[in-house]
Write a protein that holds these residues in place. Structure first.
Motif, PDB file in Angstrom:
ATOM      1  N   HIS A 135      53.390  47.005  35.573  1.00  0.00           N
ATOM      2  CA  HIS A 135      54.227  48.117  36.013  1.00  0.00           C
ATOM      3  C   HIS A 135      55.480  48.143  35.171  1.00  0.00           C
ATOM      4  O   HIS A 135      55.993  47.105  34.774  1.00  0.00           O
ATOM      5  CB  HIS A 135      54.581  48.018  37.496  1.00  0.00           C
ATOM      6  CG  HIS A 135      55.099  46.679  37.931  1.00  0.00           C
ATOM      7  ND1 HIS A 135      54.266  45.583  38.082  1.00  0.00           N
ATOM      8  CD2 HIS A 135      56.341  46.244  38.222  1.00  0.00           C
ATOM      9  CE1 HIS A 135      54.982  44.539  38.468  1.00  0.00           C
ATOM     10  NE2 HIS A 135      56.251  44.907  38.545  1.00  0.00           N
ATOM     11  N   HIS A 181      59.324  49.475  35.456  1.00  0.00           N
ATOM     12  CA  HIS A 181      60.369  50.008  36.335  1.00  0.00           C
ATOM     13  C   HIS A 181      61.176  51.031  35.546  1.00  0.00           C
ATOM     14  O   HIS A 181      61.600  50.745  34.417  1.00  0.00           O
ATOM     15  CB  HIS A 181      61.347  48.911  36.750  1.00  0.00           C
ATOM     16  CG  HIS A 181      60.764  47.770  37.523  1.00  0.00           C
ATOM     17  ND1 HIS A 181      60.952  47.611  38.884  1.00  0.00           N
ATOM     18  CD2 HIS A 181      60.026  46.700  37.135  1.00  0.00           C
ATOM     19  CE1 HIS A 181      60.358  46.491  39.298  1.00  0.00           C
ATOM     20  NE2 HIS A 181      59.790  45.919  38.238  1.00  0.00           N
ATOM     21  N   HIS A 201      57.739  55.727  43.938  1.00  0.00           N
ATOM     22  CA  HIS A 201      59.042  55.124  44.208  1.00  0.00           C
ATOM     23  C   HIS A 201      58.886  53.659  44.608  1.00  0.00           C
ATOM     24  O   HIS A 201      57.995  53.311  45.396  1.00  0.00           O
ATOM     25  CB  HIS A 201      59.768  55.884  45.321  1.00  0.00           C
ATOM     26  CG  HIS A 201      60.194  57.257  44.910  1.00  0.00           C
ATOM     27  ND1 HIS A 201      61.323  57.495  44.153  1.00  0.00           N
ATOM     28  CD2 HIS A 201      59.630  58.465  45.125  1.00  0.00           C
ATOM     29  CE1 HIS A 201      61.444  58.789  43.926  1.00  0.00           C
ATOM     30  NE2 HIS A 201      60.432  59.404  44.507  1.00  0.00           N
ATOM     31  N   ASP A 202      59.770  52.815  44.078  1.00  0.00           N
ATOM     32  CA  ASP A 202      59.793  51.412  44.489  1.00  0.00           C
ATOM     33  C   ASP A 202      60.215  51.332  45.954  1.00  0.00           C
ATOM     34  O   ASP A 202      61.104  52.053  46.405  1.00  0.00           O
ATOM     35  CB  ASP A 202      60.785  50.630  43.606  1.00  0.00           C
ATOM     36  CG  ASP A 202      60.585  49.136  43.719  1.00  0.00           C
ATOM     37  OD1 ASP A 202      60.133  48.524  42.740  1.00  0.00           O
ATOM     38  OD2 ASP A 202      60.882  48.568  44.805  1.00  0.00           O
ATOM     39  N   ILE A 203      59.583  50.432  46.683  1.00  0.00           N
ATOM     40  CA  ILE A 203      59.856  50.302  48.123  1.00  0.00           C
ATOM     41  C   ILE A 203      61.243  49.724  48.400  1.00  0.00           C
ATOM     42  O   ILE A 203      61.804  49.940  49.478  1.00  0.00           O
ATOM     43  CB  ILE A 203      58.747  49.441  48.790  1.00  0.00           C
ATOM     44  CG1 ILE A 203      58.627  49.743  50.264  1.00  0.00           C
ATOM     45  CG2 ILE A 203      58.944  47.963  48.543  1.00  0.00           C
ATOM     46  CD1 ILE A 203      57.361  49.190  50.903  1.00  0.00           C
ATOM     47  N   ASN A 218      59.875  36.375  36.575  1.00  0.00           N
ATOM     48  CA  ASN A 218      59.773  36.577  38.028  1.00  0.00           C
ATOM     49  C   ASN A 218      58.911  37.783  38.390  1.00  0.00           C
ATOM     50  O   ASN A 218      59.243  38.522  39.320  1.00  0.00           O
ATOM     51  CB  ASN A 218      61.162  36.717  38.669  1.00  0.00           C
ATOM     52  CG  ASN A 218      62.005  35.488  38.458  1.00  0.00           C
ATOM     53  OD1 ASN A 218      61.509  34.369  38.571  1.00  0.00           O
ATOM     54  ND2 ASN A 218      63.274  35.664  38.119  1.00  0.00           N
ATOM     55  N   PHE A 233      49.508  46.684  44.243  1.00  0.00           N
ATOM     56  CA  PHE A 233      49.385  47.949  43.507  1.00  0.00           C
ATOM     57  C   PHE A 233      47.907  48.362  43.393  1.00  0.00           C
ATOM     58  O   PHE A 233      47.597  49.561  43.388  1.00  0.00           O
ATOM     59  CB  PHE A 233      50.048  47.851  42.133  1.00  0.00           C
ATOM     60  CG  PHE A 233      51.546  47.686  42.203  1.00  0.00           C
ATOM     61  CD1 PHE A 233      52.249  47.880  43.378  1.00  0.00           C
ATOM     62  CD2 PHE A 233      52.271  47.329  41.077  1.00  0.00           C
ATOM     63  CE1 PHE A 233      53.624  47.723  43.456  1.00  0.00           C
ATOM     64  CE2 PHE A 233      53.649  47.168  41.133  1.00  0.00           C
ATOM     65  CZ  PHE A 233      54.323  47.356  42.322  1.00  0.00           C
ATOM     66  N   ASN A 248      58.513  43.252  33.912  1.00  0.00           N
ATOM     67  CA  ASN A 248      58.509  41.800  34.082  1.00  0.00           C
ATOM     68  C   ASN A 248      57.094  41.272  33.883  1.00  0.00           C
ATOM     69  O   ASN A 248      56.132  41.837  34.417  1.00  0.00           O
ATOM     70  CB  ASN A 248      59.006  41.435  35.485  1.00  0.00           C
ATOM     71  CG  ASN A 248      60.456  41.798  35.684  1.00  0.00           C
ATOM     72  OD1 ASN A 248      61.282  41.548  34.805  1.00  0.00           O
ATOM     73  ND2 ASN A 248      60.786  42.406  36.813  1.00  0.00           N
ATOM     74  N   GLU A 293      56.526  39.806  40.291  1.00  0.00           N
ATOM     75  CA  GLU A 293      56.128  39.643  41.692  1.00  0.00           C
ATOM     76  C   GLU A 293      54.717  40.193  41.926  1.00  0.00           C
ATOM     77  O   GLU A 293      53.937  39.593  42.660  1.00  0.00           O
ATOM     78  CB  GLU A 293      57.158  40.413  42.539  1.00  0.00           C
ATOM     79  CG  GLU A 293      57.006  40.339  44.027  1.00  0.00           C
ATOM     80  CD  GLU A 293      57.951  41.321  44.716  1.00  0.00           C
ATOM     81  OE1 GLU A 293      57.494  42.003  45.652  1.00  0.00           O
ATOM     82  OE2 GLU A 293      59.130  41.412  44.306  1.00  0.00           O
ATOM     83  N   VAL A 294      54.421  41.328  41.303  1.00  0.00           N
ATOM     84  CA  VAL A 294      53.116  41.965  41.515  1.00  0.00           C
ATOM     85  C   VAL A 294      52.313  41.878  40.211  1.00  0.00           C
ATOM     86  O   VAL A 294      52.728  42.419  39.186  1.00  0.00           O
ATOM     87  CB  VAL A 294      53.278  43.440  41.943  1.00  0.00           C
ATOM     88  CG1 VAL A 294      51.903  44.073  42.161  1.00  0.00           C
ATOM     89  CG2 VAL A 294      54.133  43.553  43.201  1.00  0.00           C
TER      90      VAL A 294
END
Ligand code: 5GP
Length: 127
Positions: free
Chosen positions: A110, A112, A34-36, A103, A11, A97, A105-106
């Motif tokens: 962020h 969601h 948008h989430d990939i 979990n 990010f 998260n 990830e980045v």
């Protein structure tokens, strides 16, 4: 091992324009895109432009202006997606998260925004 900010995270690269994103909205202090790998018909990520790893990091260390802008951006994107229950629309779920137990990830804060269908139970049961 405590999390510290790594400016090579994906990010941070999006914010620097090193990799592309499908932008939804931008403000002084945040970006929404948008989430990939969407997990719902509508799946948008909202991130602060500042270097914050998790929500608690942001809430403790960001300025009032950054926090206000981030909160307003969440509302703006929900309105843009047409998912605000206060407008008679279908609703949404916010998820952020943080850390290994969630979990994450980045390692750049962020939130969601998931919407466009019934999102289902809050979590998988882990009791
Ligand atoms: P986390 O598990 O950290 O809460 O969520 C990270 C999210 O970032 C995942 O939903 C994943 O699909 C998304 N993601 C990872 N890499 C990229 C990318 O390069 N571009 C975009 N738009 N989303 C990404």
């Amino acid at each position: 091992m405590p999390y510290s900010y790594d400016d090579q995270n994906i990010f941070a690269k999006i914010l620097r324009g090193e990799i592309p994103c499908k932008k939804v909205a931008e403000s002084t202090h945040c970006l929404a895109f948008h989430d990939i790998a969407p997990q719902a018909p509508q799946h948008v990520l909202v991130i602060p432009k500042g270097a914050y790893v998790t929500y608690d990091d942001f809430a403790q260390n960001a300025s009032d202006a950054e926090i206000a802008d981030f909160t307003r951006m969440l509302a703006k994107v929900c309105a843009q997606l047409g998912v605000c229950p206060t407008e008679g629309e279908g609703g949404y779920r916010l998820i952020s998260n943080a850390g290994p137990d969630a979990n994450q990830e980045v390692p750049h804060l962020h939130v969601h925004i998931l919407a466009g269908t019934n999102i289902g139970p809050l979590t998988a049961k882990r009791t």
